[in-house]
Design a protein around this motif. Structure first.
Motif, PDB file in Angstrom:
ATOM      1  N   HIS A   1      26.272   3.957  49.620  1.00 20.74           N
ATOM      2  CA  HIS A   1      26.440   3.804  47.997  1.00 20.74           C
ATOM      3  C   HIS A   1      27.176   2.799  47.503  1.00 20.74           C
ATOM      4  CE1 HIS A   1      29.726   4.834  46.042  1.00 20.74           C
ATOM      5  NE2 HIS A   1      31.577   4.442  46.349  1.00 20.74           N
ATOM      6  N   GLU A   2      27.521   1.648  48.204  1.00 16.90           N
ATOM      7  CA  GLU A   2      27.999  -0.041  48.055  1.00 16.90           C
ATOM      8  C   GLU A   2      26.498  -0.027  47.485  1.00 16.90           C
ATOM      9  OE1 GLU A   2      29.256  -1.851  51.650  1.00 16.90           O
ATOM     10  OE2 GLU A   2      31.215  -0.625  51.454  1.00 16.90           O
ATOM     11  N   PHE A   3      25.663   0.106  48.006  1.00 19.80           N
ATOM     12  CA  PHE A   3      24.294  -0.782  47.291  1.00 19.80           C
ATOM     13  C   PHE A   3      24.392   0.255  45.734  1.00 19.80           C
ATOM     14  CE2 PHE A   3      19.660   0.611  47.269  1.00 19.80           C
ATOM     15  CZ  PHE A   3      18.984  -0.954  46.727  1.00 19.80           C
ATOM     16  N   ASN A   4      24.280   1.384  45.752  1.00 20.70           N
ATOM     17  CA  ASN A   4      23.748   2.132  44.768  1.00 20.70           C
ATOM     18  C   ASN A   4      24.840   1.529  43.481  1.00 20.70           C
ATOM     19  OD1 ASN A   4      21.565   3.691  45.837  1.00 20.70           O
ATOM     20  ND2 ASN A   4      23.162   5.260  45.767  1.00 20.70           N
ATOM     21  N   GLN A   5      26.323   1.152  43.544  1.00 16.97           N
ATOM     22  CA  GLN A   5      27.273   0.684  42.936  1.00 16.97           C
ATOM     23  C   GLN A   5      26.785  -0.736  42.370  1.00 16.97           C
ATOM     24  OE1 GLN A   5      30.943   0.814  44.930  1.00 16.97           O
ATOM     25  NE2 GLN A   5      31.312   2.449  43.841  1.00 16.97           N
ATOM     26  N   LYS A   6      25.929  -1.307  43.407  1.00 23.74           N
ATOM     27  CA  LYS A   6      25.704  -2.700  43.512  1.00 23.74           C
ATOM     28  C   LYS A   6      24.498  -2.669  42.450  1.00 23.74           C
ATOM     29  CE  LYS A   6      28.362  -5.167  46.851  1.00 23.74           C
ATOM     30  NZ  LYS A   6      28.331  -7.198  46.123  1.00 23.74           N
ATOM     31  N   LEU A   7      23.355  -1.981  42.989  1.00 26.64           N
ATOM     32  CA  LEU A   7      22.430  -1.586  41.718  1.00 26.64           C
ATOM     33  C   LEU A   7      22.943  -0.920  40.828  1.00 26.64           C
ATOM     34  CD1 LEU A   7      19.611  -1.849  41.785  1.00 26.64           C
ATOM     35  CD2 LEU A   7      19.365   1.124  42.446  1.00 26.64           C
ATOM     36  N   VAL A   8      24.018  -0.462  39.944  1.00 23.26           N
ATOM     37  CA  VAL A   8      24.145  -0.139  39.443  1.00 23.26           C
ATOM     38  C   VAL A   8      24.326  -1.853  38.224  1.00 23.26           C
ATOM     39  CG1 VAL A   8      25.462   1.589  37.248  1.00 23.26           C
ATOM     40  CG2 VAL A   8      24.421   2.323  39.084  1.00 23.26           C
ATOM     41  N   GLN A   9      24.960  -2.066  38.461  1.00 20.03           N
ATOM     42  CA  GLN A   9      25.996  -3.208  38.143  1.00 20.03           C
ATOM     43  C   GLN A   9      24.895  -4.627  37.803  1.00 20.03           C
ATOM     44  OE1 GLN A   9      28.494  -4.869  40.829  1.00 20.03           O
ATOM     45  NE2 GLN A   9      30.549  -3.354  40.962  1.00 20.03           N
ATOM     46  N   TYR A  10      24.269  -4.506  38.418  1.00 20.70           N
ATOM     47  CA  TYR A  10      22.471  -5.319  38.415  1.00 20.70           C
ATOM     48  C   TYR A  10      22.208  -5.239  37.307  1.00 20.70           C
ATOM     49  CZ  TYR A  10      24.033  -7.858  42.571  1.00 20.70           C
ATOM     50  OH  TYR A  10      24.682  -8.698  43.539  1.00 20.70           O
ATOM     51  N   LYS A  11      21.499  -3.832  37.436  1.00 19.88           N
ATOM     52  CA  LYS A  11      20.319  -3.130  36.203  1.00 19.88           C
ATOM     53  C   LYS A  11      21.754  -3.671  34.792  1.00 19.88           C
ATOM     54  CE  LYS A  11      18.242  -0.350  38.547  1.00 19.88           C
ATOM     55  NZ  LYS A  11      17.552   1.172  38.699  1.00 19.88           N
ATOM     56  N   ALA A  12      22.695  -3.587  34.966  1.00 19.90           N
ATOM     57  CA  ALA A  12      23.790  -3.261  33.621  1.00 19.90           C
ATOM     58  C   ALA A  12      23.687  -4.836  33.347  1.00 19.90           C
ATOM     59  CB  ALA A  12      24.846  -3.047  34.074  1.00 19.90           C
TER      60      ALA A  12
END
Length: 179
Positions: A81-92
């Motif tokens: 879950h934390e990875f997915n959140q960070k991934l969304v932030q990095y993509k943004a």
């Protein structure tokens, strides 16, 4: 008493003595077999007790392993879950940086013209897109706090990765941005 009678009685006594000896021998054999059966029964009891203990140990070990597996699964889900959140932030963040890089690469006049058209089109708020409060909150938390950012994220295909934005909200965003 005659000798024949005495011989008969003597033969009868010897026969009786042989029968008693045979009976004693059978008794001794039965006692020996009983002792062996008793020893075998003791071995079987010991084996049964040992097997019971092993089963209890295996059950306890299985329970400990199940607890560890559950804890590991919970930890894995949290990390995922934390990875997915960070991934969304990095993509943004990447999408924003790409937009900045593109704007620096455009000729000045084209950039001004595009900025003017975007300013008028993106002057609307997120509420004007017709989204529900949960979708607006999800977009805002992911860093898409104005329509221009939502438009760019949609164009880059990043909007689908925002937590809380499902297919229905994606469809609404696409329709509102195309209008």
């Amino acid at each position: 008493m005659t000798d024949a009678t005495l011989d008969d009685q003597l033969a009868s006594l010897f026969q009786e003595q042989d029968t008693k000896q045979d009976q004693n021998a059978r008794i001794k054999e039965l006692e020996r077999q009983l002792r062996e059966a008793s020893k075998e029964a003791d071995k079987l009891r010991n084996a049964r007790d040992k097997a019971k203990k092993e089963v209890e140990d295996l059950r306890a070990r299985n329970e400990r392993l199940s607890e560890k597996a559950a804890a590991s699964d919970k930890h894995r889900k949290q990390v995922e879950h934390e990875f997915n959140q960070k991934l969304v932030q990095y993509k943004a963040r990447l999408a924003r940086e790409q937009a900045i890089a593109q704007s620096r690469m455009m000729p000045m006049a084209a950039a001004e013209e595009q900025a003017e058209s975007e300013d008028t089109a993106d002057a609307a708020s997120l509420e004007d897109l017709g989204l529900n409060a949960a979708a607006i909150r999800a977009l805002t938390e992911a860093g898409y706090d104005d329509v221009a950012k939502v438009r760019k994220a949609h164009a880059d295909g990043v909007i689908a990765e925002v937590k809380g934005i499902g297919p229905k909200a994606q469809s609404q965003i696409a329709e509102a941005l195309d209008a």
